[in-house]
Design an enzyme around this catalytic site. Sequence first.
Site, PDB file in Angstrom:
ATOM      1  CG  HIS A   1      -9.362   0.410  -0.839  1.00  0.00           C
ATOM      2  ND1 HIS A   1      -8.611   0.326   0.293  1.00  0.00           N
ATOM      3  CD2 HIS A   1     -10.736   0.419  -0.655  1.00  0.00           C
ATOM      4  CE1 HIS A   1      -9.674   0.332   1.240  1.00  0.00           C
ATOM      5  NE2 HIS A   1     -10.939   0.285   0.569  1.00  0.00           N
TER       6      HIS A   1
ATOM      7  CG  ASP B   1      -5.191   2.471   0.754  1.00  0.00           C
ATOM      8  OD1 ASP B   1      -4.305   2.218   1.185  1.00  0.00           O
ATOM      9  OD2 ASP B   1      -6.269   1.803   0.551  1.00  0.00           O
TER      10      ASP B   1
ATOM     11  CG  MET C   1     -11.186   3.831   1.670  1.00  0.00           C
ATOM     12  SD  MET C   1      -9.664   3.584   2.618  1.00  0.00           S
ATOM     13  CE  MET C   1      -8.532   3.544   1.764  1.00  0.00           C
TER      14      MET C   1
ATOM     15  CB  SER D   1      -0.912  -0.123   1.082  1.00  0.00           C
ATOM     16  OG  SER D   1      -1.375   1.310   1.335  1.00  0.00           O
TER      17      SER D   1
ATOM     18  CG  ASP E   1      -6.256  -2.280   2.937  1.00  0.00           C
ATOM     19  OD1 ASP E   1      -6.788  -1.415   2.113  1.00  0.00           O
ATOM     20  OD2 ASP E   1      -5.161  -1.811   3.711  1.00  0.00           O
TER      21      ASP E   1
HETATM   22  C1  DX5 Z   1      -6.500   2.006   5.581  1.00  0.00           C
HETATM   23  C2  DX5 Z   1      -5.375   1.720   4.480  1.00  0.00           C
HETATM   24  C3  DX5 Z   1      -4.257   1.117   5.274  1.00  0.00           C
HETATM   25  C4  DX5 Z   1      -3.295   0.653   4.586  1.00  0.00           C
HETATM   26  C5  DX5 Z   1      -2.218  -0.178   4.959  1.00  0.00           C
HETATM   27  O1  DX5 Z   1      -7.754   2.818   5.149  1.00  0.00           O
HETATM   28  O2  DX5 Z   1      -6.165   1.462   3.525  1.00  0.00           O
HETATM   29  O3  DX5 Z   1      -4.941  -0.265   5.482  1.00  0.00           O
HETATM   30  O4  DX5 Z   1      -3.649   0.470   3.153  1.00  0.00           O
HETATM   31  O5  DX5 Z   1      -2.199  -0.426   6.286  1.00  0.00           O
HETATM   32  P1  DX5 Z   1      -0.798  -0.945   7.124  1.00  0.00           P
HETATM   33  O6  DX5 Z   1       0.066   0.057   7.174  1.00  0.00           O
HETATM   34  O7  DX5 Z   1      -1.494  -1.319   8.456  1.00  0.00           O
HETATM   35  O8  DX5 Z   1      -0.413  -2.191   6.311  1.00  0.00           O
HETATM   36 ZN    ZN Z   2      -6.800   0.025   0.764  1.00  0.00          ZN
END
Ligand code: DX5
Ligand code: ZN
Length: 214
Positions: A65, A34, A67, A7, A170
């Site tokens: 992704h 993200d 959001m 990510s 994720d």
């Molecule tokens: C939350 C993000 C995180 C990121 C990964 O919205 O989507 O989940 O991608 O997070 P970590 O650093 O916990 O792997």
């Molecule tokens: Zn994500």
Amino acid sequence: MIKIAPSILAADPLNLERDVRTAEKAGCDWIHVDVMDAHFVPNLAYSADTVRRLSQVTQLPLDVHLMMDHPETMVDAFLDAGASCLTIHAEADSDITALLAGIRKRGRMAGLALKPGTPLEAVHPYLELTDLVLMMTVEPGFGGQKLDPRVISKIRGLKDAGYTGEIEADGGIREDNLEMLVMNGLSVAVMGTALFGQKDMAECIRRLHGIKNE
Ligand code: DX5
Ligand code: ZN
């Protein structure tokens, strides 16, 4: 073999190209981007332009992704920018069926994401329209959080229901909890802090790829 999708939320925003090239060279499978609208989640991240530039510096599939409360406003922009997989949230205030069909119509993978507290039943009406289900294992918005173990039963439940698409998780995924997720049916792991914090990412990816699927 489990697919690893770093990510870029956890990458150095001033050295994205360097970190993405490192991830590609290290043997990562996808790049997870993200996108946040500061409304659906209390954070703001990445534009379609960033995805377009990323598509010019890596061969890896871009797993985007969204959001967002209203992903319909940006689906075409991210598809135009080169997203290979485009995931919207089941909790979004949109016509989920139409959006998933529209993503597939343009030949890309259609993904549907669930927040940790949303029951698995929320995806049931849409499973035929998806190529991937993303189970958030943390409250979306920020990297570096702890994996919520309640979500494991949702991954297992989707697998046991005979879902044949990708099952992605994720948030808070680390080397010490990935095996358990794979045993329960995970096929794609989004990892941010646990990967970009590695001194030798390639060695880490070799270990992670060695985890046996069930
Ligand atoms: C939350 C993000 C995180 C990121 C990964 O919205 O989507 O989940 O991608 O997070 P970590 O650093 O916990 O792997
Ligand atoms: Zn994500």
